[in-house]
Design an enzyme around this catalytic site. Structure first.
Site, PDB file in Angstrom:
ATOM      1  N   HIS A 121      -8.313   3.456   0.733  1.00 26.75           N
ATOM      2  CA  HIS A 121      -8.237   2.519   1.861  1.00 26.75           C
ATOM      3  C   HIS A 121      -7.487   3.084   3.061  1.00 26.75           C
ATOM      4  CE1 HIS A 121      -8.938  -0.911  -1.274  1.00 26.75           C
ATOM      5  NE2 HIS A 121     -10.032  -0.244  -0.986  1.00 26.75           N
ATOM      6  N   CYS A 183      -7.076   4.150  23.085  1.00 29.06           N
ATOM      7  CA  CYS A 183      -7.599   5.428  22.605  1.00 29.06           C
ATOM      8  C   CYS A 183      -7.566   6.460  23.735  1.00 29.06           C
ATOM      9  CB  CYS A 183      -9.038   5.223  22.106  1.00 29.06           C
ATOM     10  SG  CYS A 183      -9.860   6.774  21.734  1.00 29.06           S
TER      11      CYS A 183
HETATM   12  C1  BJW Z   1       2.610  -5.075 -10.616  1.00 27.42           C
HETATM   13  C2  BJW Z   1       3.932  -5.065 -10.190  1.00 27.42           C
HETATM   14  C3  BJW Z   1       4.751  -4.107 -10.770  1.00 27.42           C
HETATM   15  C4  BJW Z   1       2.927  -6.601  -9.082  1.00 27.42           C
HETATM   16  N1  BJW Z   1       4.253  -3.277 -11.687  1.00 27.42           N
HETATM   17  N2  BJW Z   1       2.152  -4.267 -11.550  1.00 27.42           N
HETATM   18  C5  BJW Z   1     -19.086  -5.907  -4.873  1.00 27.42           C
HETATM   19  C6  BJW Z   1     -18.947  -7.222  -5.301  1.00 27.42           C
HETATM   20  C7  BJW Z   1     -18.341  -8.179  -4.485  1.00 27.42           C
HETATM   21  C8  BJW Z   1     -17.860  -7.847  -3.217  1.00 27.42           C
HETATM   22  C9  BJW Z   1     -18.007  -6.547  -2.807  1.00 27.42           C
HETATM   23  C10 BJW Z   1     -18.607  -5.601  -3.617  1.00 27.42           C
HETATM   24  N3  BJW Z   1     -18.577  -4.416  -2.972  1.00 27.42           N
HETATM   25  C11 BJW Z   1     -17.969  -4.599  -1.777  1.00 27.42           C
HETATM   26  C12 BJW Z   1     -17.614  -5.887  -1.639  1.00 27.42           C
HETATM   27  C13 BJW Z   1     -16.915  -6.492  -0.476  1.00 27.42           C
HETATM   28  C14 BJW Z   1     -15.431  -6.223  -0.446  1.00 27.42           C
HETATM   29  C15 BJW Z   1     -14.794  -6.787  -1.710  1.00 27.42           C
HETATM   30  O1  BJW Z   1     -14.425  -6.082  -2.617  1.00 27.42           O
HETATM   31  N4  BJW Z   1     -14.598  -8.086  -1.747  1.00 27.42           N
HETATM   32  C16 BJW Z   1     -13.959  -8.730  -2.898  1.00 27.42           C
HETATM   33  C17 BJW Z   1     -12.594  -9.270  -2.490  1.00 27.42           C
HETATM   34  C18 BJW Z   1     -14.859  -9.780  -3.440  1.00 27.42           C
HETATM   35  N5  BJW Z   1     -15.141  -4.799  -0.309  1.00 27.42           N
HETATM   36  C19 BJW Z   1     -15.152  -4.224   0.874  1.00 27.42           C
HETATM   37  O2  BJW Z   1     -15.419  -4.866   1.889  1.00 27.42           O
HETATM   38  C20 BJW Z   1     -14.861  -2.750   0.927  1.00 27.42           C
HETATM   39  N6  BJW Z   1     -15.891  -2.115   1.687  1.00 27.42           N
HETATM   40  C21 BJW Z   1     -17.084  -1.867   1.149  1.00 27.42           C
HETATM   41  O3  BJW Z   1     -17.306  -1.966  -0.052  1.00 27.42           O
HETATM   42  O4  BJW Z   1     -18.020  -1.446   2.069  1.00 27.42           O
HETATM   43  C22 BJW Z   1     -19.387  -1.577   1.697  1.00 27.42           C
HETATM   44  C23 BJW Z   1     -19.739  -3.055   1.579  1.00 27.42           C
HETATM   45  C24 BJW Z   1     -19.263  -3.968   2.494  1.00 27.42           C
HETATM   46  C25 BJW Z   1     -19.593  -5.324   2.347  1.00 27.42           C
HETATM   47  C26 BJW Z   1     -20.391  -5.759   1.277  1.00 27.42           C
HETATM   48  C27 BJW Z   1     -20.854  -4.820   0.354  1.00 27.42           C
HETATM   49  C28 BJW Z   1     -20.538  -3.443   0.521  1.00 27.42           C
HETATM   50  C29 BJW Z   1     -13.570  -2.481   1.673  1.00 27.42           C
HETATM   51  C30 BJW Z   1     -12.378  -3.024   0.951  1.00 27.42           C
HETATM   52  C31 BJW Z   1     -11.140  -2.792   1.788  1.00 27.42           C
HETATM   53  C32 BJW Z   1      -9.921  -3.495   1.204  1.00 27.42           C
HETATM   54  N7  BJW Z   1      -8.885  -3.450   2.180  1.00 27.42           N
HETATM   55  C33 BJW Z   1      -7.560  -3.897   1.839  1.00 27.42           C
HETATM   56  C34 BJW Z   1      -6.657  -3.700   3.089  1.00 27.42           C
HETATM   57  C35 BJW Z   1      -6.347  -2.213   3.283  1.00 27.42           C
HETATM   58  C36 BJW Z   1      -5.428  -1.999   4.420  1.00 27.42           C
HETATM   59  C37 BJW Z   1      -4.089  -2.599   4.194  1.00 27.42           C
HETATM   60  O5  BJW Z   1      -3.337  -2.174   3.280  1.00 27.42           O
HETATM   61  O6  BJW Z   1      -3.759  -3.533   4.932  1.00 27.42           O
HETATM   62  O7  BJW Z   1      -7.021  -3.148   0.742  1.00 27.42           O
HETATM   63  S1  BJW Z   1      -7.489  -5.579   1.230  1.00 27.42           S
HETATM   64  C38 BJW Z   1      -6.220  -5.303   0.055  1.00 27.42           C
HETATM   65  O8  BJW Z   1      -6.717  -5.443  -1.309  1.00 27.42           O
HETATM   66  C39 BJW Z   1      -5.848  -3.815   0.205  1.00 27.42           C
HETATM   67  C40 BJW Z   1      -5.604  -3.407  -1.198  1.00 27.42           C
HETATM   68  O9  BJW Z   1      -5.691  -2.009  -1.310  1.00 27.42           O
HETATM   69  C41 BJW Z   1      -6.686  -4.160  -1.935  1.00 27.42           C
HETATM   70  C42 BJW Z   1      -6.427  -4.328  -3.405  1.00 27.42           C
HETATM   71  O10 BJW Z   1      -5.250  -5.030  -3.644  1.00 27.42           O
HETATM   72  P1  BJW Z   1      -4.288  -4.582  -4.831  1.00 27.42           P
HETATM   73  O11 BJW Z   1      -3.716  -3.263  -4.530  1.00 27.42           O
HETATM   74  O12 BJW Z   1      -4.990  -4.743  -6.103  1.00 27.42           O
HETATM   75  O13 BJW Z   1      -3.104  -5.634  -4.652  1.00 27.42           O
HETATM   76  P2  BJW Z   1      -2.998  -7.107  -5.228  1.00 27.42           P
HETATM   77  O14 BJW Z   1      -1.894  -7.766  -4.504  1.00 27.42           O
HETATM   78  O15 BJW Z   1      -4.295  -7.798  -5.244  1.00 27.42           O
HETATM   79  O16 BJW Z   1      -2.587  -6.909  -6.758  1.00 27.42           O
HETATM   80  C43 BJW Z   1      -1.317  -6.380  -7.111  1.00 27.42           C
HETATM   81  C44 BJW Z   1      -1.247  -6.321  -8.626  1.00 27.42           C
HETATM   82  O17 BJW Z   1      -0.059  -5.667  -8.978  1.00 27.42           O
HETATM   83  C45 BJW Z   1      -1.257  -7.691  -9.315  1.00 27.42           C
HETATM   84  O18 BJW Z   1      -2.203  -7.639 -10.378  1.00 27.42           O
HETATM   85  C46 BJW Z   1       0.161  -7.821  -9.884  1.00 27.42           C
HETATM   86  O19 BJW Z   1       0.203  -8.491 -11.128  1.00 27.42           O
HETATM   87  C47 BJW Z   1       0.559  -6.387 -10.049  1.00 27.42           C
HETATM   88  N8  BJW Z   1       1.983  -6.110  -9.922  1.00 27.42           N
HETATM   89  N9  BJW Z   1       4.092  -6.062  -9.252  1.00 27.42           N
HETATM   90  C48 BJW Z   1       2.971  -3.431 -12.093  1.00 27.42           C
HETATM   91  N10 BJW Z   1       6.070  -4.032 -10.428  1.00 27.42           N
END
Ligand code: BJW
Length: 286
Positions: A121, A183
Site C-alpha cells: 500500500h 506538483c
Molecule cells: C494486533 C495487535 C497487536 C491489533 N498484535 N495483532 C475483492 C473482493 C472485495 C473487494 C475487493 C476485492 N478486490 C479489491 C476490492 C476492493 C478493495 C477492498 O479490498 N475492499 C474490501 C474492504 C471489501 N480493495 C482495493 O480497493 C485495493 N485496490 C484494488 O484491489 O484495485 C483493484 C480493484 C479496485 C476496485 C475493485 C476491484 C479491484 C486497494 C486497497 C487499498 C487499502 N488502503 C488502505 C489505506 C492505505 C494508506 C494508509 O495507510 O492510509 O490500507 S485501507 C487500510 O486497510 C490500509 C491497511 O493497509 C488496510 C488493511 O488494514 P489492516 O492492516 O489489516 O488493519 P486493521 O485495523 O483492519 O486490522 C488490524 C489487526 O491487527 C486486527 O485484526 C487486530 O486484531 C490486530 N491487532 N493490535 C497483533 N498488538
C-alpha cells in the site's frame, strides 16, 4: 493443537520458503493506531473513510492533516521486536518474503532487507501527484511538517496533554488548496501521499513479482500478522495458501484457533512479543 508453539517450531525448522502478510497490528505496540476497531477513529472520522481518492478530492487539506499526523507519529516511534524478528528472519532465511500493508517505514528502520520486503500500500514518506496523468513521484520525504499549513499535525504536545488537532470539539480551519504543496512537474495537481487508497490499483509490477515469487516453488508457511484480512488483494494471499494446502499461521490479538484447518496455527497475542518467540529456532534470541 493449533496454538502449540513447539509444533509450530517443528514446521518452521523444515520450512524453506515463507511468505508473511503484515498489517497495522504489527505496529500497534510501537504506538501506531490500527484502522479498524478501537483506535480506528481520527477526530470523528473513520480512518478508512479518509483513505480514499474521493475524500482527497473533497477536502485535500483535511486528508493531508490526517496523513501529516500519521507521518509525524511514525517518525516519532521505533520499530518493535515484531519488526526486528521479521527483519532477522529475512536476514537468516533467503526464502522469506514479507508483504506489508503498513506504510509507516518501521520494517525498513528495523533493518529488513529491501529485496525481501514489498510495500503493498505504498509509503507515508513517498509523495506523488494527484493528477492521474502525471507521473511525478518523490521517495522518502520526511519533512515534518510538509508545509506551514500542515504544522498543526506536528505541533509539540506537553506530557499528559493531547494534540489539539485530535480533539473533535476543536473546529479545524479549512485549508485552501493554494496553501497545500503542488506538483513541481505538471504544476496543476497537488502533492498527495504515495499510498494506495480504496479503489486504486496496487503497483502491478510489484504484484507480478509477488506472483512470480509464489509460483517459483512451494511455499511452506504463510504468516498472517496483525491484519484483519479484509482488504484485497492482501487478504487473498492467505486464501490462496489455504486452497494450496499451505500452513497458514495467524498472529493476532484476536486470533481464533477454532478457525484453523489441520496444519494451520493461530497465536493470540501481541505480534511484538509473539514473533520473537515463534521465530526463535531460525533467528535465535533477539
Ligand atoms: C494486533 C495487535 C497487536 C491489533 N498484535 N495483532 C475483492 C473482493 C472485495 C473487494 C475487493 C476485492 N478486490 C479489491 C476490492 C476492493 C478493495 C477492498 O479490498 N475492499 C474490501 C474492504 C471489501 N480493495 C482495493 O480497493 C485495493 N485496490 C484494488 O484491489 O484495485 C483493484 C480493484 C479496485 C476496485 C475493485 C476491484 C479491484 C486497494 C486497497 C487499498 C487499502 N488502503 C488502505 C489505506 C492505505 C494508506 C494508509 O495507510 O492510509 O490500507 S485501507 C487500510 O486497510 C490500509 C491497511 O493497509 C488496510 C488493511 O488494514 P489492516 O492492516 O489489516 O488493519 P486493521 O485495523 O483492519 O486490522 C488490524 C489487526 O491487527 C486486527 O485484526 C487486530 O486484531 C490486530 N491487532 N493490535 C497483533 N498488538
Amino acid at each position: 493443537m493449533s496454538s502449540d508453539i513447539a509444533a509450530f517450531h517443528a514446521v518452521l525448522r523444515r520450512a524453506k520458503r515463507i511468505l508473511a502478510v503484515c498489517g497495522a497490528g504489527l505496529s500497534a505496540s510501537s504506538g501506531l493506531p490500527t484502522f479498524r476497531g478501537a483506535g480506528g477513529l481520527w477526530r470523528n472520522y473513520e480512518s478508512t473513510s479518509l483513505a480514499t481518492p474521493q475524500a482527497f478530492a473533497r477536502d485535500p487539506g483535511l486528508v493531508w492533516l490526517f496523513y501529516s499526523y500519521r507521518r509525524h507519529m511514525a517518525l516519532g516511534v521505533s520499530p518493535n521486536d515484531g519488526h526486528l524478528a521479521l527483519a532477522k528472519l529475512a536476514a537468516s532465511q533467503p526464502g522469506f518474503l514479507c508483504l506489508t500493508q503498513n506504510v509507516d517505514n518501521l520494517h525498513e528502520r528495523a533493518g529488513h532487507p529491501e529485496g525481501q520486503l514489498r510495500h503493498l500500500h505504498g509509503s507515508l514518506f513517498d509523495l506523488k501527484c494527484s493528477n492521474a496523468r502525471c507521473d511525478w513521484i518523490e521517495h522518502n520525504n520526511q519533512a515534518d511538517p510538509l508545509c506551514p499549513a500542515l504544522a498543526p499535525a506536528s505541533a509539540p504536545v506537553q506530557a499528559g496533554q493531547k494534540l489539539r488537532l485530535l480533539d473533535p470539539a476543536h473546529k479545524l480551519d479549512h485549508i485552501p488548496e493554494s496553501e497545500l504543496p503542488h506538483c513541481p512537474k505538471c504544476r496543476t495537481g497537488l502533492k498527495r501521499p504515495g499510498v494506495v487508497w480504496f479503489g486504486e490499483q496496487l503497483d502491478h509490477r510489484m504484484l507480478a513479482g509477488v506472483d512470480a515469487w509464489i509460483h517459483d516453488g512451494p511455499v511452506d508457511i504463510v504468516l498472517v500478522v496483525g491484519t484483519s484480512s479484509v482488504v484485497y488483494p492482501a487478504a487473498g494471499y492467505a486464501e490462496l495458501a489455504r486452497s494450496a494446502g499451505t500452513s497458514v499461521v495467524t498472529v493476532n490479538l484476536d486470533a481464533d484457533t477454532s478457525e484453523c484447518r489441520q496444519g494451520d496455527f493461530a497465536f493470540a497475542g501481541d505480534a511484538a512479543s509473539l514473533l520473537p518467540e515463534l521465530l526463535e529456532p531460525v533467528i535465535g534470541k533477539l
